[in-house]
Design an enzyme around this catalytic site. Structure first.
Site, mmCIF file in Angstrom:
data_model
loop_
_atom_site.group_PDB
_atom_site.id
_atom_site.type_symbol
_atom_site.label_atom_id
_atom_site.label_comp_id
_atom_site.label_asym_id
_atom_site.label_seq_id
_atom_site.Cartn_x
_atom_site.Cartn_y
_atom_site.Cartn_z
ATOM 1 N N LYS A 33 0.861 -1.185 0.000
ATOM 2 C CA LYS A 33 0.000 0.000 0.000
ATOM 3 C C LYS A 33 0.895 1.231 0.000
ATOM 4 O O LYS A 33 1.923 1.249 0.687
ATOM 5 C CB LYS A 33 -0.892 -0.030 1.245
ATOM 6 N N SER A 35 -9.808 1.877 2.822
ATOM 7 C CA SER A 35 -8.966 2.673 1.962
ATOM 8 C C SER A 35 -7.916 1.868 1.198
ATOM 9 O O SER A 35 -7.337 2.377 0.240
ATOM 10 C CB SER A 35 -8.241 3.720 2.821
ATOM 11 N N SER A 56 -9.995 -0.649 6.994
ATOM 12 C CA SER A 56 -9.418 -0.570 5.639
ATOM 13 C C SER A 56 -8.694 -1.807 5.133
ATOM 14 O O SER A 56 -8.256 -1.824 3.995
ATOM 15 C CB SER A 56 -8.472 0.621 5.548
HETATM 16 N N1 GLN Z 1 -13.263 4.064 6.356
HETATM 17 C C1 GLN Z 1 -12.634 4.486 7.566
HETATM 18 C C2 GLN Z 1 -12.221 5.937 7.466
HETATM 19 O O1 GLN Z 1 -12.434 6.521 6.442
HETATM 20 C C3 GLN Z 1 -11.462 3.630 7.877
HETATM 21 C C4 GLN Z 1 -10.260 3.920 7.075
HETATM 22 C C5 GLN Z 1 -9.093 3.090 7.451
HETATM 23 O O2 GLN Z 1 -9.212 2.048 8.082
HETATM 24 N N2 GLN Z 1 -7.931 3.561 7.068
HETATM 25 O O3 GLN Z 1 -11.714 6.502 8.400
#
Ligand code: GLN
Length: 486
Positions: free
Chosen positions: A79, A154, A178
């Site tokens: 990532k 994400s 995410s």
């Molecule tokens: N969807 C969640 C957010 O937008 C989690 C994102 C994540 O785990 N990085 O904060």
């Protein structure tokens, strides 16, 4: 080769039925063909990968495999929030579009030490804020099962790359879901480890008390191999845990006879669509047939997870992202008039809308007049949520739940409404607030789109959830399905 598991490819390399160079060639050709359609990768490093592959092949020719790093010569993608020495780390943001780190994140280094070869960096929501990978400066990633749909986020690029057979494994980060949510939406297996199990050193910070790196793969067995590579104490991360790392492959074959699976009644209520419920029920029945015992439990503060998380995460992000000031690194605006102009235009032009929204919310909830009402309150709720899990794990060994309320949604469908987007995380956030491990694995499809089951464990009990997931996967083939028409 594209849809083989890491374990299969490892065996193929050991039996010398394929070379690492051949593996890289196949993967890179596939990336070249499919990435324009999927946008899973932000950068690809073919030259470095070939060099490393040749070195791996040479080493394999000289030694027998007991002396070699366990995952020598196998491909991985990272990532784009893990710092990589000499290769751009953008974090999906215009702010870091020109940022080249002078060092490797510990996760990247450990994967390399285990023999894995990085093919490139994957797309993501800007600074890991989002649930669909639509918030990337580099454009959205598409779901390999149906390219009109989001891959989740994400870590959407990493999940799509594995689902499309571009790489057998990849890394992600999970602050509020995410890893588990994109794993579910892309029909692969993903693990969010316990907080502190994997070093955060060199992982661009979003919300430091919640962030945790972890692996994506095609199977729980592959995840175990990656955990062996990634986990462990790191003196460079003060929240990293100084306890021994088990061999995560050791317990995979254990029977799950007699293990108690808790089903939180707050997760299985009217807000779960009947079509989802049916698939989850079938998966639970399979686990029951394998000897597990289903027990209803309660996590009474579940409905407060979204509001608590969406105060705490923005608060921490507003502090973490204050380092992007246009002075030391990252984007700098043209012709600043004075220092204030430099700060405000660099940040104004460098950050996207969602990141700005979070910084605004974060600075608001931390401001003198509102700290007690919002931030402190959210921290108290976080405690209650953690206590719920502590109570539950006195009665059960593992907690099962859906990973997401629905399968993947269409690109653009929720992009204009942040609150609807936040609600995608309803089943994943609580675990981060409690610091516990959780895995998502594929257990069925709705109209051609994958559905994930989430298995949550008590602190540091990754081995137990991997054991349960592996036993499920030995008796089913959902994890072996792959998109047909790519
Ligand atoms: N969807 C969640 C957010 O937008 C989690 C994102 C994540 O785990 N990085 O904060």
């Amino acid at each position: 080769m594209p849809y083989k598991t890491l374990t299969d490819l490892k065996n193929a390399l050991e039996q010398k039925s394929i070379s690492s160079r051949e593996l890289m060639t196949q993967a890179l050709t596939r990336i070249e063909t499919l990435n324009p359609k999927l946008n899973a990768f932000i950068s690809v490093n073919a030259e470095m990968a070939f060099k490393a592959a040749d070195k791996a092949d040479q080493l394999r020719a000289q030694k027998n495999h007991a002396e070699l790093p366990p995952l020598l010569g196998l491909p991985i993608a990272h990532k784009d929030l893990f710092c990589t020495d000499g290769i751009k780390t953008s974090c999906g943001s215009k702010m870091l579009d020109n940022f080249i780190a002078p060092y490797d994140a510990t996760v990247v280094r450990k994967c390399a030490e285990a023999g894995l070869i990085s093919l490139g960096k994957t797309n993501m929501d800007e600074f890991a804020m989002g649930s669909s990978t639509e918030n990337s400066y580099y454009g959205p990633t598409r779901n390999p099962w149906n390219t009109d749909y989001v891959p989740g986020g994400s870590s959407g690029g990493s999940a799509a790359a594995v689902a499309a057979g571009l790489v057998p494994v990849s890394t992600g980060s999970d602050t509020g879901g995410s890893i588990r949510q994109p794993a579910a939406l892309c029909g692969i297996t993903g693990l969010k480890p316990s907080y502190g199990r994997i070093s955060r050193y060199g992982m661009v910070a979003f919300a430091s008390s919640l962030d945790q790196g972890g692996p994506f793969a095609r199977s729980a067995e592959d995840i175990a191999w990656l955990m062996n590579a990634m986990a462990g104490f790191d003196p460079r991360d003060s929240t990293s845990l100084d306890v021994p790392v088990p061999d995560y492959t050791a317990d995979l074959e254990k029977s799950i006879q007699g293990l108690r699976i808790g089903l939180p009644k707050e997760y299985f209520n009217h807000s779960l669509a009947p079509s989802m419920q049916k698939i989850i029920d079938e998966a639970l029945k399979t686990l029951e047939k394998l000897g597990a015992q289903l027990v209803e439990i309660s996590l009474p503060h579940s409905d407060l997870a979204i509001s608590s998380y969406y105060v705490i995460a923005p608060a921490e992000c507003s502090s973490n992202l204050s380092r992007y000031d246009g002075v030391r690194f990252g984007y700098r605006c043209e012709n600043p008039q004075d220092l204030n102009d430099l700060y405000s235009r660099s940040r104004g032009e460098g950050f996207g809308a969602e990141v700005k929204r979070r910084i605004l919310i974060g600075t608001y909830v931390l401001s003198a007049g509102y700290y007690d009402a919002y931030y402190l309150q959210a921290q108290k709720v976080r405690h209650l949520i953690k206590d719920d899990f502590d109570q539950a794990f006195r009665k059960v060994d593992v907690i099962a739940a859906p990973s997401t309320p629905t399968p993947a949604f269409k690109i653009g469908e929720k992009a204009a409404d942040p609150v609807t987007m936040y609600q995608c995380d309803i089943y994943t956030l609580a675990l981060n607030l409690a610091g516990l491990p959780g895995l998502s694995m594929p257990v069925g499809f709705i109209e051609g789109l994958p559905v994930g089951l989430q298995l949550m464990g008590n602190y540091l009990e990754e081995s137990r959830i991997l054991n349960m997931a592996h036993q499920y996967q030995k008796n089913t083939d959902w994890h072996l399905q792959h998109p047909k028409d790519l």
